[in-house]
Design a protein around this motif. Structure first.
Motif, PDB file in Angstrom:
ATOM      1  N   ILE A   1       0.859  -1.174   0.000  1.00 13.08           N
ATOM      2  CA  ILE A   1       0.000   0.000   0.000  1.00 13.08           C
ATOM      3  C   ILE A   1       0.896   1.224   0.000  1.00 13.08           C
ATOM      4  CG2 ILE A   1      -1.992   1.108   1.070  1.00 13.08           C
ATOM      5  CD1 ILE A   1      -2.680  -1.694   0.576  1.00 13.08           C
TER       6      ILE A   1
ATOM      7  N   LEU B   1       1.405   4.917  -0.512  1.00 17.43           N
ATOM      8  CA  LEU B   1       0.643   6.155  -0.669  1.00 17.43           C
ATOM      9  C   LEU B   1       1.610   7.296  -0.972  1.00 17.43           C
ATOM     10  CD1 LEU B   1      -1.767   5.709   2.383  1.00 17.43           C
ATOM     11  CD2 LEU B   1      -2.091   4.964   0.044  1.00 17.43           C
TER      12      LEU B   1
ATOM     13  N   ASN C   1       6.339  -0.373   8.380  1.00 16.52           N
ATOM     14  CA  ASN C   1       5.034  -0.174   7.756  1.00 16.52           C
ATOM     15  C   ASN C   1       5.124   0.840   6.609  1.00 16.52           C
ATOM     16  OD1 ASN C   1       2.411   1.113   7.333  1.00 16.52           O
ATOM     17  ND2 ASN C   1       1.745  -0.209   8.985  1.00 16.52           N
TER      18      ASN C   1
ATOM     19  N   ILE D   1       2.767   2.198   4.802  1.00 16.70           N
ATOM     20  CA  ILE D   1       1.762   3.269   4.795  1.00 16.70           C
ATOM     21  C   ILE D   1       2.300   4.468   5.570  1.00 16.70           C
ATOM     22  CG2 ILE D   1      -0.584   3.888   5.456  1.00 16.70           C
ATOM     23  CD1 ILE D   1      -1.269   0.934   5.316  1.00 16.70           C
ATOM     24  N   VAL D   2       2.790   4.193   6.783  1.00 17.72           N
ATOM     25  CA  VAL D   2       3.303   5.282   7.615  1.00 17.72           C
ATOM     26  C   VAL D   2       4.516   5.932   6.943  1.00 17.72           C
ATOM     27  CG1 VAL D   2       4.217   5.884   9.873  1.00 17.72           C
ATOM     28  CG2 VAL D   2       2.475   4.129   9.685  1.00 17.72           C
ATOM     29  N   ALA D   3       5.429   5.082   6.422  1.00 15.86           N
ATOM     30  CA  ALA D   3       6.645   5.634   5.822  1.00 15.86           C
ATOM     31  C   ALA D   3       6.308   6.554   4.646  1.00 15.86           C
ATOM     32  CB  ALA D   3       7.552   4.501   5.365  1.00 15.86           C
TER      33      ALA D   3
ATOM     34  N   LEU E   1       3.476   8.104   4.020  1.00 14.07           N
ATOM     35  CA  LEU E   1       2.757   9.302   4.468  1.00 14.07           C
ATOM     36  C   LEU E   1       3.714  10.331   5.071  1.00 14.07           C
ATOM     37  CD1 LEU E   1      -0.453   7.774   6.055  1.00 14.07           C
ATOM     38  CD2 LEU E   1      -0.327   9.178   3.997  1.00 14.07           C
ATOM     39  N   MET E   2       4.671   9.849   5.856  1.00 13.68           N
ATOM     40  CA  MET E   2       5.638  10.770   6.463  1.00 13.68           C
ATOM     41  C   MET E   2       6.491  11.437   5.383  1.00 13.68           C
ATOM     42  SD  MET E   2       5.119  10.820   9.647  1.00 13.68           S
ATOM     43  CE  MET E   2       3.400  10.496   9.366  1.00 13.68           C
ATOM     44  N   LEU E   3       6.921  10.621   4.420  1.00 13.70           N
ATOM     45  CA  LEU E   3       7.748  11.158   3.343  1.00 13.70           C
ATOM     46  C   LEU E   3       6.968  12.217   2.553  1.00 13.70           C
ATOM     47  CD1 LEU E   3      10.611  10.422   2.787  1.00 13.70           C
ATOM     48  CD2 LEU E   3       9.866   8.911   0.962  1.00 13.70           C
TER      49      LEU E   3
ATOM     50  N   ALA F   1       4.630  14.168   3.734  1.00  8.85           N
ATOM     51  CA  ALA F   1       4.555  15.377   4.554  1.00  8.85           C
ATOM     52  C   ALA F   1       5.865  16.155   4.465  1.00  8.85           C
ATOM     53  CB  ALA F   1       4.237  15.006   6.001  1.00  8.85           C
TER      54      ALA F   1
ATOM     55  N   PHE G   1      -3.455  11.508  -4.789  1.00 13.39           N
ATOM     56  CA  PHE G   1      -4.396  10.607  -4.138  1.00 13.39           C
ATOM     57  C   PHE G   1      -5.420  10.081  -5.120  1.00 13.39           C
ATOM     58  CE2 PHE G   1      -2.820  10.950   0.041  1.00 13.39           C
ATOM     59  CZ  PHE G   1      -3.387   9.877   0.696  1.00 13.39           C
TER      60      PHE G   1
ATOM     61  N   ILE H   1      -4.470   6.969  -6.914  1.00 15.30           N
ATOM     62  CA  ILE H   1      -4.764   5.723  -6.205  1.00 15.30           C
ATOM     63  C   ILE H   1      -6.133   5.209  -6.613  1.00 15.30           C
ATOM     64  CG2 ILE H   1      -5.192   4.737  -3.929  1.00 15.30           C
ATOM     65  CD1 ILE H   1      -3.196   6.815  -2.836  1.00 15.30           C
ATOM     66  N   VAL H   2      -7.090   6.141  -6.677  1.00 11.38           N
ATOM     67  CA  VAL H   2      -8.446   5.756  -7.049  1.00 11.38           C
ATOM     68  C   VAL H   2      -8.466   5.182  -8.463  1.00 11.38           C
ATOM     69  CG1 VAL H   2     -10.771   6.624  -7.353  1.00 11.38           C
ATOM     70  CG2 VAL H   2      -9.349   7.532  -5.531  1.00 11.38           C
TER      71      VAL H   2
ATOM     72  N   LEU I   1      -7.119   1.706  -8.470  1.00 12.67           N
ATOM     73  CA  LEU I   1      -8.081   0.763  -7.888  1.00 12.67           C
ATOM     74  C   LEU I   1      -9.185   0.445  -8.872  1.00 12.67           C
ATOM     75  CD1 LEU I   1      -8.524   2.257  -4.332  1.00 12.67           C
ATOM     76  CD2 LEU I   1      -7.168   0.302  -5.038  1.00 12.67           C
TER      77      LEU I   1
END
Lengths: 370, 311
Positions: A95, A97, A153, A155-157, A159-161, A163, A294, A297-298, A301
């Motif tokens: 995943i 993001l 994880n 997802i967290v990595a 998202l942080m990147l 930001a 974002f 992503i949609v 999918l």
């Protein structure tokens, strides 16, 4: 003799199953879109709007003038590239993001090269594109390696990147890279030789800011499709996605496949950033990717991560985006209804049980008929 | 450097930390409950946003702050239940469904505000009021602590009570035990007679409610209006705090508090001669490093265990 006969029979059955599944997938996608549009219709009706006029503007608006077509194609190019960029890690069931960080890294790399480095024609286009892909790939490598080597994880990595990169980008556009003496916030323009040729020059009708990046995007999609379906690396990525334990047992180095999926995806998102700089804006603008990362992503999918279908989904999705803006100009319905429609599409697509139920029922019917 | 220290040690700064950390604490604890129930709630962001918008709109139209806050929390709770239903009944991927719900919240709140108020930005035109602040009697006379605690919003108090509440729920109640068992291995839990689905629905409802409280704080705590996409990624940061806190209530509490402190610090340092955008990357960079270190440690420990077993 008999062996080959049985084999071909098996093959035939396999093919019919595949064809049936494809038909179900396609019709499910269509049904999903129709259902989402119907829900949008009801929402507009419930909020006292005129849904018919709104849908007319939404669905026919983008085709009415050639520059609107251009606006659509330009948007679709970026969006599809971003959809492709997440489809690859999604294939490895990662995943990611991180398209946002990758697209901005790509835009920065492309802009810095195209503004500062004087290069001969043609090379002046290729070098920024390569730089952008490399920057995006690097940005994909960080969470990819963290996941593959440490099990962090993703997802967290990612998202942080995101930001971090968004803020650094904002700082650079407002600070060191800002054009001096300009009241608006943006960078210097890129060197004219670095610009992606506008489609207007080719077709002779005004097509806005759409450019040969469209062709580049189509080539990328085909290349990724070949990669996923026809190469050993693609096979490893797919196997990793469908059953990592089995893949590992079968001798596939799963961490390596995961890492590659992130790097390839990052490179493609970097190209999307290059398209924004070299094709659309001709310079760096604050927040230039908007919510496209974002929405990519949609798109992925919706296309169930098949690169060729991502193109169709991207074109469709951008068409809705372009139509939404026209709808807002022509009627009193806000363009946000398009976001609601998109959200309903995602929720319906992710409801895996629905198409599987249908496929199982069809298969049972066929067995019963024999 | 001394000016930075002055800032950090001032009671005004500590009060700001509590204020800024409030939405992170609530949302992160909400994320924790969902995660331990076995369904990742990536829709924290959307639940906060929906709650913030609903709260401001209902409070504005009904002139009742309490009703607004309750409706906001209810909407977020319903979104939590919807996520659970998509996962459990329709086999949806929780992450993807969460992305869909975030998108839905973003679109629906903006559409609702534009349709009702004809305003693209938010509900600033609507007078919706704020939730009351709480001052314990006698607390103001305590030095430093009095200044820090007095006049904090009631939701800030709730946020700090939420951590012991979740810890108590997890480790001291039958429901918490069931929740953790279901999250760990739903089939095993079901085989010993735990109503796995019911527990997961309840967990996701609680998760949504906590995120809803965080959202209500944003639009009704210190400001009295909703702004489009006002959560600004806080739900995702809260999600990061869930993992950074090692999926334990007090760990998550500390991680969320850390994010709050870092953000408050970034705001304070913005007054000095440092680019604010770069200062505000610090908490995220720290998280990235902490995530890598945490994973590395866990991996090494895991490898050690395997080695021990093979001996």
């Amino acid at each position: 003799m008999t062996a080959t006969l049985i084999e071909s029979e098996d093959r035939r059955e396999y093919r019919t199953t595949r064809r049936r599944d494809l038909a179900v997938d396609l019709s499910m996608t269509l049904a999903t879109i129709l259902a989402a549009l119907a829900i949008g219709f009801l929402v507009m009706l419930a909020t006292g709007k005129d849904p018919i006029a709104a849908y007319e503007a939404l669905l026919t608006g983008p085709m009415e003038r050639s520059f609107r077509v251009g606006r659509w194609l330009e948007d679709a190019t970026t969006l599809t590239l971003l959809g492709l960029s997440v489809a690859i890690p999604f294939r490895a069931r990662q995943i990611s993001l991180g398209a946002e960080s990758q697209v901005y890294a790509g835009a920065l790399a492309a802009a810095v090269v195209a503004i500062l480095l004087p290069l001969p024609p043609v090379v002046a286009v290729i070098v920024p594109l390569v730089a952008a892909a490399a920057a995006g790939a690097g940005m994909g490598f960080v969470p990819g390696a963290m996941k593959a080597r440490l099990g962090a994880n993703e997802i967290v990595a990612t998202l942080m990147l995101n930001a971090i990169v968004v803020r650094v980008y904002d700082y650079l556009v407002n600070g060191p890279l800002r054009q001096t003496g300009s009241s608006a916030v943006h960078s210097e323009r890129i060197h004219p030789d670095s610009a992606l040729t506008p489609l207007t020059d080719w077709f002779g009708i005004p097509l806005g800011r759409s450019n040969i990046g469209l062709g580049l995007m189509l080539l990328t999609a085909v290349a990724l499709w070949l990669l996923i379906t026809r190469t050993p690396l693609g096979y490893r990525i797919r196997m990793t996605g469908s059953n990592p334990d089995f893949a590992e047992y079968g001798g596939i180095r799963v961490p390596r496949a995961i890492e590659w999926s992130f790097v390839i995806g990052g490179a493609v998102a970097g190209l999307a950033g290059a398209h924004l700089v070299l094709g659309v804006y001709g310079r760096l603008e604050p927040g230039m990717a908007g919510s496209l990362a974002f929405e990519g992503i949609v798109v992925a999918l919706l296309a169930r991560n098949n690169p060729l279908v991502v193109v169709v989904a991207g074109l469709f999705y951008s068409y809705l985006r372009a139509g939404g803006d026209i709808m807002e100009q022509q009627t009193d319905v806000g363009t946000e209804i398009v976001v609601v429609i998109q959200a309903v599409i995602v929720l319906l697509v992710t409801a895996q049980a629905l198409p599987d139920l249908l496929k199982r029922r069809l298969a049972r019917k066929q067995v019963g008929a024999r | 450097m001394s000016s930075v220290l002055d800032v950090v040690l001032s009671s005004a700064f500590l009060a700001a930390v509590l204020r800024v950390a409030t939405p992170y604490l609530l949302a992160a604890l909400g994320g924790l409950v969902a995660e331990r129930a076995g369904i990742s709630n990536i829709a924290l962001e959307g639940q906060m946003l929906a709650a913030a918008c609903t709260g401001a709109l209902v409070a504005g139209y009904s002139h009742s702050v309490a009703l607004g806050a309750l409706s906001g929390i209810t909407v977020a709770m319903l979104l939590g239940l919807l996520l659970a239903a998509l996962r459990l009944e329709l086999g949806a991927d929780a992450i993807i469904a969460g992305i869909g719900l975030n998108l839905l919240a973003s679109g629906a709140t903006a559409y609702a505000v534009y349709t009702l108020l004809d305003d693209k930005g938010g509900t600033t035109g609507l007078r919706s009021g704020t939730l009351p602040t709480v001052t314990l009697p006698g607390i103001e006379s305590i030095p430093v602590l009095g200044d820090v605690l007095s006049g904090q919003n009631m939701i800030t108090w709730l946020a700090f009570l939420a951590a012991p509440f979740v810890a108590w729920l997890f480790f001291r109640t039958r429901f918490g035990f069931h929740l953790r068992a279901v999250g760990e291995m739903p089939d095993a839990a079901a085989s010993v007679g735990i109503a796995a689905r019911r527990v997961q629905y309840a967990g996701l409802a609680l998760s949504g409610a906590l995120a809803g409280l965080a959202g209500v704080f944003l639009s009704m705590g210190y400001v009295s209006f909703f702004v489009r996409d006002m959560t600004a990624g806080r739900g995702f940061i809260a999600l990061a705090a869930v993992f950074l806190g090692g999926l334990r209530p007090w760990g998550v509490f500390l991680a969320a508090l850390g994010f709050g402190a870092a953000e408050a610090l970034a705001v304070q340092l913005g007054t000095l001669d440092v680019p604010p955008q770069l200062v505000s990357t610090i908490p995220y960079a720290m998280t990235l490093v902490a995530l890598a270190l945490y994973a590395w440690r866990r991996k090494r420990r895991g490898a050690g265990e395997v080695a021990a077993v093979s001996l």
